[in-house]
Motif scaffolding. Structure first.
Motif, mmCIF file in Angstrom:
data_model
loop_
_atom_site.group_PDB
_atom_site.id
_atom_site.type_symbol
_atom_site.label_atom_id
_atom_site.label_comp_id
_atom_site.label_asym_id
_atom_site.label_seq_id
_atom_site.Cartn_x
_atom_site.Cartn_y
_atom_site.Cartn_z
ATOM 1 N N MET A 186 59.291 48.993 31.959
ATOM 2 C CA MET A 186 58.619 50.072 31.246
ATOM 3 C C MET A 186 57.416 50.577 32.035
ATOM 4 O O MET A 186 57.201 51.791 32.179
ATOM 5 C CB MET A 186 58.171 49.568 29.862
ATOM 6 N N LEU A 187 56.649 49.649 32.589
ATOM 7 C CA LEU A 187 55.496 50.048 33.401
ATOM 8 C C LEU A 187 55.938 50.772 34.664
ATOM 9 O O LEU A 187 55.251 51.686 35.135
ATOM 10 C CB LEU A 187 54.657 48.816 33.760
ATOM 11 N N ALA A 188 57.079 50.368 35.229
ATOM 12 C CA ALA A 188 57.586 51.050 36.422
ATOM 13 C C ALA A 188 57.909 52.506 36.113
ATOM 14 O O ALA A 188 57.626 53.400 36.918
ATOM 15 C CB ALA A 188 58.826 50.323 36.954
ATOM 16 N N HIS A 189 58.491 52.769 34.955
ATOM 17 C CA HIS A 189 58.783 54.152 34.566
ATOM 18 C C HIS A 189 57.501 54.958 34.361
ATOM 19 O O HIS A 189 57.542 56.190 34.437
ATOM 20 C CB HIS A 189 59.610 54.174 33.280
ATOM 21 N N ARG A 190 56.381 54.263 34.110
ATOM 22 C CA ARG A 190 55.105 54.946 33.852
ATOM 23 C C ARG A 190 54.138 54.764 35.018
ATOM 24 O O ARG A 190 52.917 54.773 34.824
ATOM 25 C CB ARG A 190 54.473 54.387 32.579
ATOM 26 N N GLN A 191 54.669 54.613 36.201
ATOM 27 C CA GLN A 191 53.835 54.398 37.389
ATOM 28 C C GLN A 191 52.715 55.434 37.465
ATOM 29 O O GLN A 191 52.941 56.638 37.475
ATOM 30 C CB GLN A 191 54.702 54.477 38.643
ATOM 31 N N GLY A 192 51.469 54.933 37.513
ATOM 32 C CA GLY A 192 50.312 55.804 37.687
ATOM 33 C C GLY A 192 49.842 56.521 36.446
ATOM 34 O O GLY A 192 48.880 57.291 36.509
ATOM 35 N N ALA A 193 50.478 56.297 35.299
ATOM 36 C CA ALA A 193 50.060 56.969 34.067
ATOM 37 C C ALA A 193 48.834 56.263 33.480
ATOM 38 O O ALA A 193 48.621 55.068 33.710
ATOM 39 C CB ALA A 193 51.194 56.963 33.052
ATOM 40 N N PRO A 194 48.013 56.983 32.715
ATOM 41 C CA PRO A 194 46.905 56.311 32.011
ATOM 42 C C PRO A 194 47.454 55.181 31.139
ATOM 43 O O PRO A 194 48.484 55.344 30.475
ATOM 44 C CB PRO A 194 46.284 57.431 31.176
ATOM 45 N N LEU A 195 46.775 54.070 31.137
ATOM 46 C CA LEU A 195 47.253 52.878 30.447
ATOM 47 C C LEU A 195 47.012 53.002 28.945
ATOM 48 O O LEU A 195 45.870 53.122 28.498
ATOM 49 C CB LEU A 195 46.533 51.642 31.004
ATOM 50 N N ASN A 196 48.094 52.957 28.171
ATOM 51 C CA ASN A 196 48.028 53.020 26.712
ATOM 52 C C ASN A 196 48.639 51.728 26.180
ATOM 53 O O ASN A 196 49.854 51.649 25.956
ATOM 54 C CB ASN A 196 48.778 54.256 26.199
ATOM 55 N N VAL A 197 47.815 50.723 25.977
ATOM 56 C CA VAL A 197 48.309 49.401 25.597
ATOM 57 C C VAL A 197 48.954 49.426 24.217
ATOM 58 O O VAL A 197 49.978 48.772 23.982
ATOM 59 C CB VAL A 197 47.159 48.366 25.653
ATOM 60 N N ALA A 198 48.378 50.202 23.294
ATOM 61 C CA ALA A 198 48.932 50.253 21.936
ATOM 62 C C ALA A 198 50.362 50.794 21.955
ATOM 63 O O ALA A 198 51.249 50.272 21.269
ATOM 64 C CB ALA A 198 48.047 51.118 21.046
ATOM 65 N N GLU A 199 50.627 51.816 22.761
ATOM 66 C CA GLU A 199 51.971 52.374 22.848
ATOM 67 C C GLU A 199 52.939 51.393 23.501
ATOM 68 O O GLU A 199 54.082 51.234 23.048
ATOM 69 C CB GLU A 199 51.939 53.679 23.639
ATOM 70 N N LEU A 200 52.487 50.719 24.544
ATOM 71 C CA LEU A 200 53.323 49.700 25.189
ATOM 72 C C LEU A 200 53.685 48.598 24.201
ATOM 73 O O LEU A 200 54.819 48.123 24.159
ATOM 74 C CB LEU A 200 52.593 49.112 26.395
#
Length: 394
Positions: free
Chosen positions: A199-213
């Protein structure tokens, strides 16, 4: 054998400090570098994942006292947390006998345990260096494109084919998930963690949204935040914080999260070769992360790395605060005709940067309007490396 750019800094650190801790993910080349440095010195190497070597250190002070005249290399030192108080006593004893530097080289695959253990026991006696995968300015013989596709772990980069490289990286990821993560953190189901990493790989470089993760994998925000912290502590991911100052703008404050090695990113996404990478939606974010990691790795010690973004659209992909007080702004473009966005110029004016660069895949270095320089990734990485102050021997 590839001569690693960290060899001379490591040699310098051992000439100035009684103990040096070299941190880096598994298989990045720490042991090879340490043995390369120690061979002419007749150093002693102990692998703490070996039961035989662990047995020698049941009484660490007594055993290591027998080898005070040599550099001692302790690999995977997190496996023996009680070692640090003994090292402190041995270092202090050596100081009293005028042996003050180059006693111990500690190798570790994660920062979390090591930093906690050494903070009290070896304060003022231990210097940290971090080893990253191979970079664009190290003499690997590989093209920048191959390094981007396969990443900088030596076994992956130097594999005989893209297929063998991908197989190595998939095995590497599986080993981390099933064996290494349980050593360093709470027991996490390997499949859950794999889904999280992908999931993090698909969001490479995106602002970190821990609640959504957290929602997407069915855990609470604290647990998801712990998963991110573990990934950063294992030196596999990098959090790039938002630059913050009172500039009268509404700033985006969430950090951006990048997989540090582009080859791992591509393995998690099932990208086997360059054609597949160029057709994949992650291609732009992958190139950006690859460039950012190489530039941070090449920057002088003490450089601070940020990104800058406002709600009004001003944006700088990478803002480097150099030790001499200069601030370099970098925009990353996957285009042979690079042109900065309007938001880059606005961000540069907001921050008041010293230099402005656009990194692109070409080889030429040429000026653009408004003081911007278009430059290759190896070119800017080399410039950053050469900007480091030199320390005279003596």
């Amino acid at each position: 054998m590839i001569k690693r750019s960290l060899l001379e800094p490591l040699r310098q650190a051992l000439a100035e400090s009684p103990a040096v801790c070299l941190l880096g993910p598994r298989q990045v080349g720490k042991t090879t570098l340490a043995l390369d440095l120690a061979e002419p010195l007749g150093g002693l190497y102990l692998d703490l994942e070996s039961e035989q070597d662990l047995a020698k250190l049941q009484e660490p002070e007594a055993y290591l006292s027998m080898h005070m005249d040599h550099l001692v290399i302790l690999d995977e030192v997190h496996r023996l947390p009680g070692l640090f108080p003994a090292l402190r006593g041995l270092i202090d004893r050596a100081r009293r006998s005028d042996r003050r530097v180059g006693l111990y080289l500690l190798l570790g695959s994660a920062s979390l345990d090591l930093l906690g253990q050494s903070g009290e026991s070896l304060a003022g006696r231990l210097r940290f260096l971090e080893m990253s995968p191979l970079s664009v300015i190290e003499p690997t013989g590989a093209s920048t494109e191959r390094l981007w596709l396969r990443g900088g772990f030596p076994e992956s980069l130097l594999a005989a084919s893209d297929a063998l490289s991908l197989r190595w990286r998939r095995d590497f990821i599986r080993t981390y998930l099933e064996r290494d993560v349980p050593q360093f953190g709470p027991r996490i189901p390997a499949e859950t963690l794999r889904r999280f990493w992908t999931m993090l790989a698909h969001r490479q470089g995106a602002p970190l949204n821990v609640a959504e993760l957290a929602r997407n994998i069915g855990v609470d925000a604290k647990t998801a935040g712990g998963y991110v912290d573990l990934l950063v502590d294992l030196l596999l991911a990098r959090r790039v914080p938002s630059w913050h100052a009172n500039v009268g703008k509404r700033l985006v404050k969430s950090p951006r999260l990048y997989w540090r090695d582009s080859g791992m990113l591509h393995a998690l996404l099932g990208i086997p070769d360059m054609e597949s990478l160029l057709a994949h939606p992650v291609v732009g974010a992958s190139w950006e992360g690859f460039a950012i990691e190489n530039l941070i790795d090449s920057a002088p010690e003490g450089t601070q790395a940020y990104y800058y973004r406002t709600s009004g659209g001003a944006e700088i992909d990478l803002l480097l605060g150099l030790p001499d007080g200069q601030q370099w702004a970098v925009e990353v473009k996957r285009s042979m005709a690079p042109r900065p966005e309007r938001g880059f110029y606005a961000g540069c004016e907001d921050v008041g940067v010293s230099r402005r660069f656009v990194v692109y895949p070409g080889d030429e270095h040429f000026p653009l309007p408004h003081g911007v320089e278009a430059i290759s990734l190896p070119g800017l990485a080399t410039r950053l490396r050469l900007s480091a102050p030199t320390v005279a021997a003596g």
